[in-house]
Design an enzyme around this catalytic site. Sequence first.
Site, mmCIF file in Angstrom:
data_model
loop_
_atom_site.group_PDB
_atom_site.id
_atom_site.type_symbol
_atom_site.label_atom_id
_atom_site.label_comp_id
_atom_site.label_asym_id
_atom_site.label_seq_id
_atom_site.Cartn_x
_atom_site.Cartn_y
_atom_site.Cartn_z
ATOM 1 N N ASN A 1 0.852 -1.186 0.000
ATOM 2 C CA ASN A 1 0.000 0.000 0.000
ATOM 3 C C ASN A 1 0.893 1.244 0.000
ATOM 4 O O ASN A 1 1.472 1.604 1.023
ATOM 5 C CB ASN A 1 -0.909 -0.011 1.238
ATOM 6 C CG ASN A 1 -1.818 1.205 1.292
ATOM 7 O OD1 ASN A 1 -1.923 1.963 0.332
ATOM 8 N ND2 ASN A 1 -2.486 1.393 2.424
ATOM 9 N N LYS B 1 -0.029 4.267 -0.389
ATOM 10 C CA LYS B 1 -0.747 5.410 0.177
ATOM 11 C C LYS B 1 -0.546 6.652 -0.715
ATOM 12 O O LYS B 1 -0.494 6.540 -1.934
ATOM 13 C CB LYS B 1 -0.320 5.634 1.628
ATOM 14 C CG LYS B 1 -0.492 4.369 2.474
ATOM 15 C CD LYS B 1 -0.339 4.594 3.938
ATOM 16 C CE LYS B 1 -0.563 3.284 4.686
ATOM 17 N NZ LYS B 1 -0.523 3.479 6.146
ATOM 18 N N HIS C 1 -10.074 0.861 5.082
ATOM 19 C CA HIS C 1 -8.780 1.085 5.725
ATOM 20 C C HIS C 1 -8.959 2.072 6.874
ATOM 21 O O HIS C 1 -9.763 2.997 6.789
ATOM 22 C CB HIS C 1 -7.767 1.618 4.705
ATOM 23 C CG HIS C 1 -6.359 1.615 5.203
ATOM 24 N ND1 HIS C 1 -5.886 2.580 6.072
ATOM 25 C CD2 HIS C 1 -5.326 0.773 4.973
ATOM 26 C CE1 HIS C 1 -4.613 2.324 6.343
ATOM 27 N NE2 HIS C 1 -4.259 1.232 5.698
ATOM 28 N N GLU D 1 -7.375 4.551 7.859
ATOM 29 C CA GLU D 1 -7.195 5.961 7.528
ATOM 30 C C GLU D 1 -8.430 6.523 6.837
ATOM 31 O O GLU D 1 -8.729 7.709 6.947
ATOM 32 C CB GLU D 1 -5.938 6.126 6.669
ATOM 33 C CG GLU D 1 -4.669 5.896 7.486
ATOM 34 C CD GLU D 1 -3.460 5.479 6.673
ATOM 35 O OE1 GLU D 1 -2.434 5.170 7.298
ATOM 36 O OE2 GLU D 1 -3.540 5.459 5.419
ATOM 37 N N GLU E 1 -5.429 -4.897 10.630
ATOM 38 C CA GLU E 1 -4.422 -3.860 10.821
ATOM 39 C C GLU E 1 -4.685 -3.125 12.133
ATOM 40 O O GLU E 1 -5.504 -2.197 12.167
ATOM 41 C CB GLU E 1 -4.483 -2.849 9.677
ATOM 42 C CG GLU E 1 -3.945 -3.345 8.357
ATOM 43 C CD GLU E 1 -3.647 -2.181 7.430
ATOM 44 O OE1 GLU E 1 -2.505 -2.038 7.012
ATOM 45 O OE2 GLU E 1 -4.579 -1.406 7.150
ATOM 46 N N GLY F 1 2.251 2.550 10.855
ATOM 47 C CA GLY F 1 3.173 3.665 10.717
ATOM 48 C C GLY F 1 3.907 4.053 11.980
ATOM 49 O O GLY F 1 4.569 5.086 12.024
ATOM 50 N N SER G 1 3.175 -1.946 10.279
ATOM 51 C CA SER G 1 4.627 -1.888 10.468
ATOM 52 C C SER G 1 5.302 -3.232 10.194
ATOM 53 O O SER G 1 6.200 -3.644 10.924
ATOM 54 C CB SER G 1 4.963 -1.396 11.882
ATOM 55 O OG SER G 1 4.505 -0.075 12.082
#
Length: 246
Positions: free
Chosen positions: A9, A11, A95, A97, A167, A173, A208
């Site tokens: 991904n 992003k 996701h 985010e 996730e 991150g 991560s």
Amino acid sequence: MRRRLIVGNWKMCGDFRTNQKRLEDLSSLWFGVHQAEVSVSPAYPYLAQAAGMLEHTNISLCAQDVSTRENGAFTGEVSAAMLADMGCRYVMVGHSERRHYHNEGYDLIAEKFQAVCKAKMIPILCLGETTADREADRTFDVIGRQLLKVVNACGLEGLAKGVVAYEPIWAIGTGRAATPEQAQDVHSYIREILGPEGEQIRILYGGSVKPDTAEGLFAKKDIDGALVGGASLDARDFVAICRAAE
């Protein structure tokens, strides 16, 4: 037997030149026949670039999001049919985010899952809990609600057309990956909820993931691959993760 799947991904990272070099490196490093399946997910403006460069490789294309609308006056939206037309095999939905920064709720995510299936692509349903959820021992409750909303909308048979990605938000991150045992506990729980259908559904881990943590994660029986963020921006690191899934 569930085939391992590794998705990169990217992003909102990269530009035309950077992507070209990354795709060239990735294609050469992942050339040949492999047991694991690999897909990459560039930002919308670079889907055409990636589709052209990956056309004769064993690497597929994944989109980062999708609209529930089929067509029409919806400025800024991209339909599932458009993504399929670009050659996408996978599309991420839900996701963290998107849930957090764009306030995407359970119903909208379920609609996106259905839109992807209708366009004959494979949705990757992302699930995850926050630090506060984990510290309050609410992980299973949160994951269960996120998952069952799609199950209730699509049925187990519908969900089986997709992939699930766990996730943990506290690991995305941050450099703080879940331990293989923590990830396995949640993956096992997801498969338990899904019952017999769950044995066929691939469940990926994301958060991560690095070359030095991948092997330990993939050693767990319910972890079928990874949704890789930062490490997917380096072709060598990403391929090292892919090789750990072989």
